[in-house]
Design a protein around this motif. Structure first.
Motif, PDB file in Angstrom:
ATOM      1  N   LEU A  56      32.570 119.380 -46.462  1.00  0.00           N
ATOM      2  CA  LEU A  56      31.165 119.109 -46.121  1.00  0.00           C
ATOM      3  C   LEU A  56      31.048 118.181 -44.911  1.00  0.00           C
ATOM      4  O   LEU A  56      30.232 118.400 -44.009  1.00  0.00           O
ATOM      5  N   ASN A  61      32.923 117.020 -54.578  1.00  0.00           N
ATOM      6  CA  ASN A  61      32.456 117.931 -55.624  1.00  0.00           C
ATOM      7  C   ASN A  61      32.434 117.289 -57.011  1.00  0.00           C
ATOM      8  O   ASN A  61      32.768 117.926 -58.003  1.00  0.00           O
ATOM      9  N   HIS A 100      26.023 123.281 -51.091  1.00  0.00           N
ATOM     10  CA  HIS A 100      27.454 123.488 -50.852  1.00  0.00           C
ATOM     11  C   HIS A 100      28.244 123.735 -52.123  1.00  0.00           C
ATOM     12  O   HIS A 100      29.474 123.813 -52.059  1.00  0.00           O
ATOM     13  N   ASN A 110      29.172 129.486 -42.899  1.00  0.00           N
ATOM     14  CA  ASN A 110      29.795 128.363 -42.187  1.00  0.00           C
ATOM     15  C   ASN A 110      30.597 128.827 -40.973  1.00  0.00           C
ATOM     16  O   ASN A 110      30.907 130.011 -40.834  1.00  0.00           O
ATOM     17  N   GLU A 118      34.550 128.367 -54.898  1.00  0.00           N
ATOM     18  CA  GLU A 118      34.611 127.777 -53.549  1.00  0.00           C
ATOM     19  C   GLU A 118      33.418 128.313 -52.758  1.00  0.00           C
ATOM     20  O   GLU A 118      33.357 129.503 -52.440  1.00  0.00           O
ATOM     21  N   SER A 147      32.411 128.161 -49.666  1.00  0.00           N
ATOM     22  CA  SER A 147      32.763 128.870 -48.442  1.00  0.00           C
ATOM     23  C   SER A 147      34.240 128.678 -48.117  1.00  0.00           C
ATOM     24  O   SER A 147      35.026 129.606 -48.043  1.00  0.00           O
ATOM     25  N   GLY A 148      34.616 127.409 -47.945  1.00  0.00           N
ATOM     26  CA  GLY A 148      35.903 127.108 -47.341  1.00  0.00           C
ATOM     27  C   GLY A 148      35.724 127.182 -45.831  1.00  0.00           C
ATOM     28  O   GLY A 148      34.926 127.989 -45.323  1.00  0.00           O
TER      29      GLY A 148
END
Ligand code: 26M
Length: 819
Positions: free
Chosen positions: A124, A278, A363, A470, A658, A660-661
């Motif tokens: 992030l 997270n 996120h 992203n 996850e 995005s990563g």
């Protein structure tokens, strides 16, 4: 009017003089005896003179353009070292390198002196940094707002395999050369106290907050330098101090020490970055940080707006605010408070502004990461904000009632206030109710936000929930970190690609060209050597660059499944020792990851990997086929040398977890092949590079849900798969650690008796199978290199320039500054 060129005007002689001047007058060093570190600082300061001038110029251009700006609110900006990158953006790398040589130093040595400003935890925070870079590169008016933490993310080292943490004094004793204080922008922030009512001269009722404590916000600007365009935008970081004079009453009573009490408390607010990733903890100091950030930033935006001669009522015409996750959500009631109480707007007028300014990025779907704050805590710290939150909620409930009359279940679900033993404020609900756009960070994730997290909100506010996939900045993550590959690419397709990454597609035509393949492979080899040299020097482990470099670099978290990777390593170990027919191409498994200091199982996984590494790296029976390296203190500058050296990119989260990563994008861009689940942006990477150029395995999101609802039992996998059983049993028989087996048995226990919450066992067999494919395909170097070239060629979509254009077109509605 002076014409603005593409790159900075530069006079070498005066630059060298400026460096010397800073060395002596800013850092009090003698030219003859100063260290590399002081020379780096002086070079940084001399360069910052240029960027600060450009920052002020850009500020004026924005004011003149009378155009909308975006304000990116984030508790984290993981910017990484600035000097090398800024030299590229200024277009001065070669010239400064020459000047530094003439001063008797190597630029690369001086650049190594810079500490990473680690003002973020992971994805992030790094995303926020890439976005600032892309905003500047495309000259979209923007300000990044964050906190000036005294200590960034802890420094990690290993003691007998265990993670230990040290404070990260990123500014060191001398201060950071790139930052500049902006005292005229300092702000005051209230806390605690009570709320009273009063009637104004016209008989209107108003509310007024009387804070019991006042803090001061000190503004620091870091320059975000546009790629070869001379625009510079601020990353504005607030430092908390006690206002002077502190407690005058006590001071005059002679209680000099007591009078400084508030100063000590204020000093805590921005002392440290919370090291969670997270995971929400609900600490008062964290809420104080969040509010302090938002109050300073909102005040700054309004000052700028009024100073530019605009009416308060036109605020949403000129300003957008993007909330990076829910961490800065308190900005919403704060702006309402300022408009209602300070500017005396009606609720409807204030809401008309607020609900056109804010947008929110989600996120995560992990329940433990969704922020809630106890109503009691908000009421104590921010009593007026709690009233405003209640009113927002009341109006939301009226809308819900109108849409679903009498449906209390939906009301309970959408309410900003969660009922229960102690009532909690749900920050995500507050965001969805108050913003005009909400986005997930990859296509799959955004679908899950709609389908699983906020289905009713999606019905109530059609079109509000969106996707922005992203991206990563190609300047840092290819041009800067992989100069040789960058030169090869430029030789083939010209030099415009760092600002137009989709152009990389043009190198796909060389994917089968033998000569190009050789050069591409040679560069990978050299990047592997560069990293191997670093490992030899810093960790005293010898690596063979003919081996497959298999990389998993990211925060340590169960959902990211570093322990699945570990089980695969154990399976190879088992087969090498027990199956005489088993053959494998040599592999180096490279890990880098920090665990949150309070996350016991994550720390156990680090320990276990370290112990397995100790053993396999020194076991002669393995013939050097298997090496494991856990690189300590993962950070941006380390990523910059690992990523160009990677052959394989591990992106193995449980499907749906996850969001995005972004490491997946960096590694693919640098020619690593992904082994990954159908999760986050892996799905879109597969779409771009094609099924033949990626190794996809494992359960899909729907499979995961089905398996869980049917009652997942890890024991059945354990009993039925002998390789899995052998690998798990290695966790339990003192093979790797005679002293402290608790870590190993904790992992085993979590997987078998703990129910294996992230389905490691369910995905094991398919994962091993995908690795077998990698082993086979790597042996055919021509095919392998072709695939790596195609990865680099086909991931142009994941430039953060494209992400930013998506935000600009679909959410912020900005226009770029005129040239
Ligand atoms: C929460 C409470 C208290 C203190 C800190 C936190 C906190 C800090 C960071 C919570 C979450 C934090 O970051 C989460 C994160 O990095 N998410 C990642 O965001 C990336 C960018 O969108 C995605 O690519 C990753 O998939 C996602 O995990």
């Amino acid at each position: 009017m002076k014409k603005r060129g593409q790159t900075q005007q530069f006079d070498k002689a005066s630059f060298k003089a400026s460096v010397k001047k800073h060395l002596v007058t800013t850092y009090a060093q003698n030219i003859e005896t100063a260290s590399d570190k002081h020379w780096y600082l002086a070079v940084g300061k001399a360069l910052a003179e240029i960027s600060t001038g450009n920052l002020l110029e850009t500020e004026k251009r924005i004011a003149n353009a009378q155009t909308r700006s975006v304000n990116y609110f984030s508790l984290e900006f993981l910017i990484g070292r600035l000097t090398g990158n800024n030299l590229i953006s200024l277009g001065l790398y070669e010239q400064i390198s020459e000047a530094v040589t003439e001063l008797g130093f190597q630029l690369t040595d001086l650049l190594e002196q810079e500490r990473d400003p680690a003002l973020g935890n992971g994805g992030l925070g790094r995303l926020a940094a890439c976005f600032m870079d892309s905003l500047a590169a495309q000259e979209f008016p923007s300000v990044g707002y964050g906190l000036h933490y005294q200590y960034g993310l802890f420094q990690q080292s290993f003691l007998n395999g265990h993670q230990i943490e040290f404070p990260d004094a990123w500014r060191e004793a001398e201060g950071y050369p790139w930052e500049v204080q902006r005292p005229e922008l300092n702000q005051f922030v209230g806390l605690y106290g009570d709320v009273s009512s009063y009637t104004d001269d016209e008989g209107q009722q108003h509310r007024r907050w009387n804070p019991a404590v006042t803090l001061q916000g000190i503004a620091w600007d870091l320059p975000i330098i546009g790629y070869q365009n001379q625009s510079v935008f601020p990353l504005r970081l607030w430092e908390c101090r006690a206002p002077v004079p502190f407690n005058l009453a006590k001071f005059n009573d002679g209680d000099y020490v007591g009078a400084q009490q508030t100063q000590i408390a204020a000093g805590n607010v921005t002392k440290i970055l919370y090291p969670n990733d997270n995971h929400d903890q609900g600490k008062v100091l964290r809420l104080t940080q969040q509010y302090f950030h938002c109050a300073c930033s909102i005040a700054d935006i309004i000052c700028r707006h009024l100073k530019n001669g605009h009416e308060i009522n036109s605020l949403s015409k000129f300003e957008a605010i993007q909330l990076n996750d829910t961490h800065p959500t308190i900005a919403i009631p704060e702006l309402m408070r300022v408009l209602l109480d300070d500017h005396q707007l009606s609720w409807d007028d204030a809401w008309a502004i607020v609900s056109k300014i804010f947008a929110y990025t989600n996120h995560t779907l992990l329940p433990e990461a969704l922020e809630t704050w106890s109503e009691a805590l908000i009421g104590e710290l921010l009593p007026r904000h709690l009233e405003i939150i209640f009113e927002i909620n009341h109006r939301l409930m009226v809308q819900v009632e109108a849409k679903w009359p009498g449906n209390n279940e939906i009301k309970r679900k959408l309410s900003i206030i969660a009922e229960g033993q102690s009532r909690m404020v749900r920050m995500a609900n507050l965001c969805v109710a108050s913003t005009y756009a909400v986005n997930g960070v990859a296509a799959l994730h955004s679908e899950l936000v709609k389908r699983d997290l906020f289905p009713e909100f999606d019905e109530l506010f059609p079109g509000r929930l969106q996707n922005v996939t992203n991206g990563i900045t190609p300047r840092r993550w290819l041009k800067y970190c992989n100069p040789q590959l960058s030169a090869l690419i430029s030789e083939k397709i010209g030099t415009e690609w760092p600002a137009h990454l989709e152009q990389l597609e043009a190198i796909a035509q060389f994917a089968t060209n033998t000569q190009f393949q050789q050069r591409f492979a040679e560069i990978k080899k050299q990047n592997k050597q560069r990293f191997a040299d670093w490992v030899a020097e810093n960790l005293d482990i010898e690596l063979d660059t003919n081996a497959i470099f298999d990389v998993q670099i990211k925060r340590l978290h169960e959902y990211k499944r570093q322990h699945l990777n570990l089980l695969h390593i154990l399976s190879l170990y088992h087969r090498l020792l027990n199956d005489p027919t088993f053959d494998m191409h040599p592999r180096v498994f490279i890990f880098a990851a920090k665990a949150a200091p309070g996350y016991a199982l994550a720390k156990d996984i680090i320990y276990a990997i370290n112990k397995v590494a100790d053993k396999v790296n020194n076991d002669p029976r393995l013939n050097g086929k298997l090496k494991v390296v856990f690189v300590p203190d993962y950070r941006v500058s380390l990523a910059e040398i690992i990523i160009p050296a990677a052959d394989v990119s591990e992106q193995i989260s449980t499907a749906g977890k996850e969001a995005s990563g972004t490491g997946n994008m960096k590694l693919a861009l640098n020619g690593a092949l992904t082994i990954g689940t159908m999760d986050g942006a892996n799905v879109e990477i597969r779409e771009e590079v094609g099924d033949d150029n990626i190794f996809i395995f494992g359960l899909l999101v729907d499979d995961v849900e089905k398996l869980k609802s049917e009652g997942y039992n890890p024991h059945t996998y354990y009993e039925q798969d002998s390789l899995l059983k052998a690998s798990i049993d290695l966790l339990d028989n003192n093979e790797f650690d005679a002293t402290d087996c608790a870590a190993f048995s904790n992992i085993r226990h979590n997987l078998l008796e703990g129910g294996d919450p992230y389905l490691v066992l369910a995905d094991f067999a398919d994962y091993v199978n995908a690795h077998n494919c990698i082993d086979a395909e790597y042996r055919d170097q021509t095919q392998w290199v072709k695939k790596t070239i195609l990865n680099t060629a086909l991931v142009g979509k994941f430039s953060s320039d494209r992400s930013i254009r998506d935000y600009v077109n679909n959410i912020w509605h900005l226009t770029a500054l005129p040239k």
